[in-house]
Design a protein around this motif. Structure first.
Motif, short mmCIF file in Angstrom:
data_model
loop_
_atom_site.label_atom_id
_atom_site.label_comp_id
_atom_site.label_asym_id
_atom_site.label_seq_id
_atom_site.Cartn_x
_atom_site.Cartn_y
_atom_site.Cartn_z
N ILE A 178 0.84 -1.21 0.00
CA ILE A 178 0.00 0.00 0.00
C ILE A 178 0.87 1.26 0.00
O ILE A 178 0.60 2.23 -0.71
CB ILE A 178 -0.98 -0.01 1.20
CG1 ILE A 178 -1.96 -1.20 1.10
CG2 ILE A 178 -1.73 1.31 1.32
CD1 ILE A 178 -2.83 -1.24 -0.15
N ASP A 179 1.98 1.21 0.78
CA ASP A 179 2.92 2.36 0.79
C ASP A 179 3.48 2.61 -0.62
O ASP A 179 3.54 3.74 -1.09
CB ASP A 179 4.08 2.10 1.76
CG ASP A 179 3.65 2.15 3.21
OD1 ASP A 179 2.56 2.68 3.49
OD2 ASP A 179 4.40 1.64 4.07
N ALA A 180 3.89 1.49 -1.27
CA ALA A 180 4.44 1.60 -2.63
C ALA A 180 3.36 2.09 -3.60
O ALA A 180 3.62 2.92 -4.48
CB ALA A 180 4.98 0.25 -3.08
N ALA A 181 2.12 1.61 -3.42
CA ALA A 181 1.01 2.00 -4.30
C ALA A 181 0.70 3.48 -4.16
O ALA A 181 0.50 4.17 -5.17
CB ALA A 181 -0.23 1.17 -3.95
N LYS A 182 0.69 3.97 -2.92
CA LYS A 182 0.39 5.40 -2.69
C LYS A 182 1.37 6.29 -3.44
O LYS A 182 0.98 7.30 -4.04
CB LYS A 182 0.42 5.71 -1.19
CG LYS A 182 -0.80 5.23 -0.43
CD LYS A 182 -0.65 5.51 1.06
CE LYS A 182 -1.88 5.14 1.84
NZ LYS A 182 -1.67 5.29 3.29
N GLU A 183 2.65 5.92 -3.39
CA GLU A 183 3.68 6.70 -4.10
C GLU A 183 3.40 6.71 -5.61
O GLU A 183 3.49 7.74 -6.27
CB GLU A 183 5.07 6.11 -3.85
CG GLU A 183 5.71 6.60 -2.57
CD GLU A 183 7.10 6.02 -2.37
OE1 GLU A 183 7.87 5.99 -3.35
OE2 GLU A 183 7.40 5.62 -1.23
N GLN A 184 3.07 5.54 -6.14
CA GLN A 184 2.84 5.43 -7.59
C GLN A 184 1.57 6.13 -8.03
O GLN A 184 1.50 6.68 -9.14
CB GLN A 184 2.81 3.95 -8.01
CG GLN A 184 4.16 3.26 -7.84
CD GLN A 184 4.24 1.96 -8.60
OE1 GLN A 184 3.72 1.84 -9.70
NE2 GLN A 184 4.92 0.98 -8.02
N ILE A 185 0.51 6.11 -7.19
CA ILE A 185 -0.77 6.73 -7.53
C ILE A 185 -0.58 8.25 -7.73
O ILE A 185 -1.26 8.86 -8.56
CB ILE A 185 -1.84 6.43 -6.45
CG1 ILE A 185 -2.27 4.96 -6.55
CG2 ILE A 185 -3.06 7.33 -6.58
CD1 ILE A 185 -3.07 4.44 -5.37
N LEU A 186 0.36 8.80 -6.98
CA LEU A 186 0.59 10.25 -7.08
C LEU A 186 1.36 10.63 -8.35
O LEU A 186 1.57 11.80 -8.62
CB LEU A 186 1.32 10.76 -5.83
CG LEU A 186 0.55 10.54 -4.51
CD1 LEU A 186 1.35 11.03 -3.32
CD2 LEU A 186 -0.81 11.23 -4.54
N ASN A 187 1.79 9.63 -9.12
CA ASN A 187 2.45 9.89 -10.40
C ASN A 187 1.36 10.04 -11.46
O ASN A 187 0.69 9.08 -11.82
CB ASN A 187 3.37 8.70 -10.74
CG ASN A 187 4.08 8.87 -12.07
OD1 ASN A 187 3.73 9.73 -12.88
ND2 ASN A 187 5.07 8.03 -12.31
N PRO A 188 1.17 11.27 -11.98
CA PRO A 188 0.03 11.52 -12.88
C PRO A 188 0.10 10.74 -14.20
O PRO A 188 -0.91 10.54 -14.85
CB PRO A 188 0.10 13.03 -13.13
CG PRO A 188 1.50 13.42 -12.78
CD PRO A 188 1.98 12.47 -11.75
N SER A 189 1.29 10.28 -14.58
CA SER A 189 1.41 9.61 -15.88
C SER A 189 0.99 8.13 -15.82
O SER A 189 0.96 7.45 -16.84
CB SER A 189 2.85 9.71 -16.38
OG SER A 189 3.71 9.00 -15.51
N LYS A 190 0.68 7.62 -14.62
CA LYS A 190 0.35 6.19 -14.49
C LYS A 190 -1.13 5.97 -14.21
O LYS A 190 -1.70 6.61 -13.33
CB LYS A 190 1.17 5.56 -13.35
CG LYS A 190 2.55 5.09 -13.78
CD LYS A 190 3.15 4.19 -12.74
CE LYS A 190 4.27 3.35 -13.32
NZ LYS A 190 4.77 2.37 -12.36
N SER A 191 -1.73 5.02 -14.94
CA SER A 191 -3.13 4.67 -14.67
C SER A 191 -3.18 3.66 -13.52
O SER A 191 -2.18 3.01 -13.21
CB SER A 191 -3.77 4.06 -15.92
OG SER A 191 -3.24 2.76 -16.13
#
Length: 300
Positions: free
Chosen positions: A252-265
């Protein structure tokens, strides 16, 4: 040792014959090795539960993939079907200590039979054996003595429940002793926790989730050279949560970081984290965070 065939010991009475010990009950035995014949060591597998209390060092014990040099006052638990044995270049040796053997049929339909899986130390590796203090060893010997006394009585309607209750009492003491061992080995355990944390972090930073898939507890246990059961119990006792839950929290920690990357769905993120189906990722994320990944993205 590697070339030896595995000898299957099919019954408690077969084991008793092997060590020249009288069979008092076909499904359970307490063996005092000081009174047994010397034994030639092989790799063996048993159809029954076996607990060895070793009082002398008698060669390297092989169990699963590992070997372990017995210390004095060590308890090793072997489940039916596990391969174990002692290497000593084929010579007969006089073992020291005791063995408790009990067949699954003895505990069928009893409280112990229902709960035997809770005694997870039967699935530990041999290098995760239980090292007893002098006081603990006395308690173990007292339990063995009580089981043996009951075996020496003439069998009546109370025999089975009294024997099984005494075995259950012994195993409950072992649970307590293992809890003590987890505490006394705390500095070692902390090292394991630190390594586990680093391994999980590194896993999610790598391409492993995409290539291997969502990481399972067994994967990390193997990396740390521990059995999955011992590793799971250690994490639970040290952190208060299961190893799987720890992995989920890290994910979940890793997911939260990635979700904040606007270029990733959200779909891309779920595949990158090892999920085959994005809805499984969404379900886990919502259960942990309280909102879906899309809602989390909007909120942040």
């Amino acid at each position: 040792m590697e070339d030896q065939e595995v000898e299957k010991v099919k019954s408690v009475s077969d084991y008793n014959k092997m060590v020249n010990h009288e069979t008092l009950h076909p499904l359970v035995s307490v063996v005092d090795f000081a009174k047994s014949d010397p034994i030639c060591q092989y790799k063996r597998t048993y159809t029954f539960y076996t607990v060895f209390l070793k009082d002398v060092i008698c060669g390297d014990m092989h169990y699963g993939k590992h070997s372990y040099d017995y210390q004095e006052g060590t308890l090793v638990f072997i489940a039916p079907g596990q391969v174990s044995g002692v290497t000593n270049e084929g010579k007969s040796i006089q073992p020291g200590g005791y063995a408790l053997l009990f067949h699954p049929d003895l505990i069928k339909g009893t409280n112990l039979g229902k709960n035997i899986k809770d005694y997870s130390f039967f699935s530990y590796d041999v290098h995760e054996a239980l090292h007893l203090s002098e006081k603990e060893r006395e308690i173990v010997l007292e339990c063995f003595k009580n089981i043996k006394l009951e075996l020496e009585q003439s069998i009546d309607k109370h025999s089975k429940s009294l024997i099984v209750n005494n075995i259950e009492l012994f195993l409950n003491y072992c649970m307590r002793f293992y809890d003590r061992q987890f505490i006394t080995r705390d500095h070692i355990n902390q090292g394991v926790i630190g390594k586990f944390e680093n391994l999980v972090d590194d896993y999610f930073k790598s391409d492993n989730p995409k290539n291997i898939g969502f990481p399972m507890v067994n994967y990390f246990a193997e990396k740390l050279n521990l059995s999955a059961n011992y590793f799971g119990d250690l994490i639970k006792k040290e952190l208060g949560i299961s190893a799987q839950e720890f992995i989920h929290n890290k994910l979940i920690d890793a997911a939260k970081e990635q979700i904040l990357n606007p270029s990733k769905s959200i779909s891309e993120i779920s595949y990158d984290l090892g999920f085959k189906y994005p809805q499984h990722f969404t379900r886990l994320f919502k259960a942990k965070v309280g909102v879906s990944p899309s809602e989390y993205k909007t909120l942040n």
